[in-house]
Design an enzyme around this catalytic site. Sequence first.
Site, PDB file in Angstrom:
ATOM      1  N   ARG A  60       0.878  -0.997   0.072  1.00  0.00           N
ATOM      2  CA  ARG A  60       0.224   0.115  -0.181  1.00  0.00           C
ATOM      3  C   ARG A  60       0.752   1.234  -0.125  1.00  0.00           C
ATOM      4  NH1 ARG A  60      -3.647  -1.532   5.105  1.00  0.00           N
ATOM      5  NH2 ARG A  60      -1.610  -2.477   5.679  1.00  0.00           N
ATOM      6  N   LYS A  79       2.312   1.735   7.298  1.00  0.00           N
ATOM      7  CA  LYS A  79       2.556   0.804   8.517  1.00  0.00           C
ATOM      8  C   LYS A  79       3.451   1.603   9.598  1.00  0.00           C
ATOM      9  CE  LYS A  79       1.706  -2.966   8.685  1.00  0.00           C
ATOM     10  NZ  LYS A  79       0.240  -3.410   9.344  1.00  0.00           N
ATOM     11  N   TYR A  97      -0.469   4.406  10.780  1.00  0.00           N
ATOM     12  CA  TYR A  97      -0.607   3.200  11.945  1.00  0.00           C
ATOM     13  C   TYR A  97       0.682   2.899  12.659  1.00  0.00           C
ATOM     14  CZ  TYR A  97      -4.812   1.709   9.198  1.00  0.00           C
ATOM     15  OH  TYR A  97      -6.025   1.474   8.491  1.00  0.00           O
ATOM     16  N   HIS A 105       0.145   1.370  16.118  1.00  0.00           N
ATOM     17  CA  HIS A 105      -0.161   0.231  17.195  1.00  0.00           C
ATOM     18  C   HIS A 105       0.872   0.154  18.248  1.00  0.00           C
ATOM     19  CE1 HIS A 105      -3.545  -1.063  14.780  1.00  0.00           C
ATOM     20  NE2 HIS A 105      -2.705  -0.970  13.633  1.00  0.00           N
ATOM     21  N   GLU A 142      -4.899   4.474  14.060  1.00  0.00           N
ATOM     22  CA  GLU A 142      -5.795   3.637  14.849  1.00  0.00           C
ATOM     23  C   GLU A 142      -6.550   4.103  16.017  1.00  0.00           C
ATOM     24  OE1 GLU A 142      -2.705   3.240  14.477  1.00  0.00           O
ATOM     25  OE2 GLU A 142      -1.798   3.007  16.614  1.00  0.00           O
ATOM     26  N   ASP A 163      -5.582 -11.049  14.249  1.00  0.00           N
ATOM     27  CA  ASP A 163      -4.820  -9.961  14.462  1.00  0.00           C
ATOM     28  C   ASP A 163      -5.224  -9.689  16.227  1.00  0.00           C
ATOM     29  OD1 ASP A 163      -7.332  -8.878  14.126  1.00  0.00           O
ATOM     30  OD2 ASP A 163      -6.550  -6.823  13.334  1.00  0.00           O
TER      31      ASP A 163
HETATM   32  N1  NAD Z   1      -7.129 -10.146   9.539  1.00  0.00           N
HETATM   33  C1  NAD Z   1      -7.031  -8.875   9.019  1.00  0.00           C
HETATM   34  O1  NAD Z   1      -6.392  -8.678   7.987  1.00  0.00           O
HETATM   35  C2  NAD Z   1      -8.121  -7.873   9.749  1.00  0.00           C
HETATM   36  C3  NAD Z   1      -8.293  -6.615   8.800  1.00  0.00           C
HETATM   37  C4  NAD Z   1      -9.082  -5.860   9.183  1.00  0.00           C
HETATM   38  C5  NAD Z   1      -9.657  -6.303  10.676  1.00  0.00           C
HETATM   39  N2  NAD Z   1      -9.492  -7.087  11.515  1.00  0.00           N
HETATM   40  C6  NAD Z   1     -10.082  -7.587  12.709  1.00  0.00           C
HETATM   41  O2  NAD Z   1     -11.420  -8.112  12.704  1.00  0.00           O
HETATM   42  C7  NAD Z   1     -11.918  -8.047  13.898  1.00  0.00           C
HETATM   43  C8  NAD Z   1     -13.322  -7.533  13.699  1.00  0.00           C
HETATM   44  O3  NAD Z   1     -13.310  -6.150  13.222  1.00  0.00           O
HETATM   45  P1  NAD Z   1     -14.578  -5.166  13.127  1.00  0.00           P
HETATM   46  O4  NAD Z   1     -14.288  -3.875  12.686  1.00  0.00           O
HETATM   47  O5  NAD Z   1     -15.611  -5.929  12.399  1.00  0.00           O
HETATM   48  O6  NAD Z   1     -14.874  -5.133  14.524  1.00  0.00           O
HETATM   49  P2  NAD Z   1     -16.362  -4.433  15.124  1.00  0.00           P
HETATM   50  O7  NAD Z   1     -16.125  -3.713  16.514  1.00  0.00           O
HETATM   51  O8  NAD Z   1     -16.860  -3.502  14.122  1.00  0.00           O
HETATM   52  O9  NAD Z   1     -17.276  -5.854  15.285  1.00  0.00           O
HETATM   53  C9  NAD Z   1     -17.253  -6.888  16.169  1.00  0.00           C
HETATM   54  C10 NAD Z   1     -18.410  -7.364  16.415  1.00  0.00           C
HETATM   55  O10 NAD Z   1     -18.104  -8.526  17.443  1.00  0.00           O
HETATM   56  C11 NAD Z   1     -19.546  -8.602  18.100  1.00  0.00           C
HETATM   57  N3  NAD Z   1     -19.090  -9.744  19.259  1.00  0.00           N
HETATM   58  C12 NAD Z   1     -18.351  -9.482  20.376  1.00  0.00           C
HETATM   59  N4  NAD Z   1     -18.305 -10.609  20.952  1.00  0.00           N
HETATM   60  C13 NAD Z   1     -18.927 -11.577  20.280  1.00  0.00           C
HETATM   61  C14 NAD Z   1     -19.249 -12.940  20.543  1.00  0.00           C
HETATM   62  N5  NAD Z   1     -18.813 -13.515  21.675  1.00  0.00           N
HETATM   63  N6  NAD Z   1     -19.936 -13.577  19.657  1.00  0.00           N
HETATM   64  C15 NAD Z   1     -20.344 -12.784  18.567  1.00  0.00           C
HETATM   65  N7  NAD Z   1     -20.076 -11.575  18.191  1.00  0.00           N
HETATM   66  C16 NAD Z   1     -19.508 -10.838  19.203  1.00  0.00           C
HETATM   67  C17 NAD Z   1     -19.336  -7.429  18.771  1.00  0.00           C
HETATM   68  O11 NAD Z   1     -20.718  -7.035  19.433  1.00  0.00           O
HETATM   69  C18 NAD Z   1     -19.493  -6.530  17.367  1.00  0.00           C
HETATM   70  O12 NAD Z   1     -20.894  -6.422  16.627  1.00  0.00           O
HETATM   71  C19 NAD Z   1     -10.985  -7.230  14.745  1.00  0.00           C
HETATM   72  O13 NAD Z   1     -10.312  -7.785  15.496  1.00  0.00           O
HETATM   73  C20 NAD Z   1     -10.249  -6.659  13.707  1.00  0.00           C
HETATM   74  O14 NAD Z   1      -9.091  -5.990  14.344  1.00  0.00           O
HETATM   75  C21 NAD Z   1      -8.712  -8.161  10.871  1.00  0.00           C
END
Ligand code: NAD
Length: 376
Positions: A15, A75, A94, A96, A118, A270
């Site tokens: 990126r 990053k 970012y 972190h 972030e 993550d």
């Molecule tokens: N792997 C990657 O490349 C990547 C990229 C972007 C985001 N992420 C990760 O994805 C994850 C989700 O991000 P997001 O932006 O959607 O977060 P978000 O806060 O928008 O959504 C999270 C949801 O999880 C729900 N939740 C909490 N505990 C729960 C449970 N026990 N059962 C079911 N649902 C539950 C919450 O109520 C909320 O609606 C984060 O950990 C974020 O860091 C990873």
Amino acid sequence: MIIGVPKEIKTNENRVALTPAGVTELKKYGHQVYVQASAGEGSGFSDDLYQRSGADILQTIEAVYEIAEMIVKVKEPIAAEYPLIKANQLVFTYFHFASSEELTHAMLRSKAVCLAYETVEKTDRSLPLLIPMSEVAGRMSIQAGAKYLEKTYKGRGILLGGVAGVKPANVLVLGGGIVGTQAAKMAAGLGANVTIMDVSLPRLRYLEDIMPTNVDTVMSNEYNIREMIQAADLIIGGVLIPGTKAPRLITRDMLKTMKPGTVMVDVAIDQGGCFETSKPTTHADPVYIIDDVVHYCVANMPGAVPYTSTLALTNATLPYALQLANKGWKKACQDNKELQLGLNIVKGEIVYKGVADAWNLPLAQVADHLEITALL
Ligand SMILES: NC(=O)c1ccc[n+]([C@@H]2O[C@H](COP(=O)([O-])OP(=O)(O)OC[C@H]3O[C@@H](n4cnc5c(N)ncnc54)[C@H](O)[C@@H]3O)[C@@H](O)[C@H]2O)c1
């Protein structure tokens, strides 16, 4: 202001923090933009495109850091960049910090002003510079899941949408936030049977209202999860409890109750992952199999689609970068509480509580640096 855009040097990062369109905007306000040669290449933007938008191309990363008052990056800086960052230089990227003590100390020593994407936060507590990457990862989770469901990859060999006379696949989405909503939309669009599970009843109500008819909502609890995973072909993990590790919603013993060839995409990897058997993987080697269940646990999913990710990220960052360039960081943060919350380290002092707490270091008052008596 003089703005510098270095090429990202972290492994596999394609990126770039500013597009040619962003350069045009900044030039409109009279700013000078210096872009490192080939910085945009990984995202499909040539040096020529930047030049035509009014940027000057510099050959080395050293030259970019040397000339710039504000560095715009993607990053967090890595060790090779630490010595390039100068006192009083504004670095907008970012960071972190809570996950790297070494970076925290390096930036404290640099005496730079570190404004972290972030932690820029809106009044409704949403994180506008994290949302675009969750949108990308959520949508991509279905694309990746569909691929690994193919037999070649040891998946179930099922097509998400089915065909006439053949049932579609069952997609289970854990977490109905940004990632979960985008995943559900994509899966539903492909014709799958989709179920979203969340612990928030208001969120489920909202999703029930806006989602198409092939999406159901179910309360997330262990009993329901145990039942739902037995019928699932593709499971997306998108849960988040802010500030803590992801809860382990699918434990190892549950894998045996699932159909062989089920694919699990743990987007929450993550934050430690929401399946007990998850461990971080890379785009070079994204999947592994345990108990006949295919696990995809890539921690930087948006990295695979740098064109989309760069545009999504810069659409969100550019309005803030413009404010910083037009007003200078101090005035911009005085005027805009969202940006003020992005300040993590200012001239050798930590001003963000989460970072100070993470490393047990002293916390300074951001108001002192902004020379204001009351915070907005
Ligand atoms: N792997 C990657 O490349 C990547 C990229 C972007 C985001 N992420 C990760 O994805 C994850 C989700 O991000 P997001 O932006 O959607 O977060 P978000 O806060 O928008 O959504 C999270 C949801 O999880 C729900 N939740 C909490 N505990 C729960 C449970 N026990 N059962 C079911 N649902 C539950 C919450 O109520 C909320 O609606 C984060 O950990 C974020 O860091 C990873």
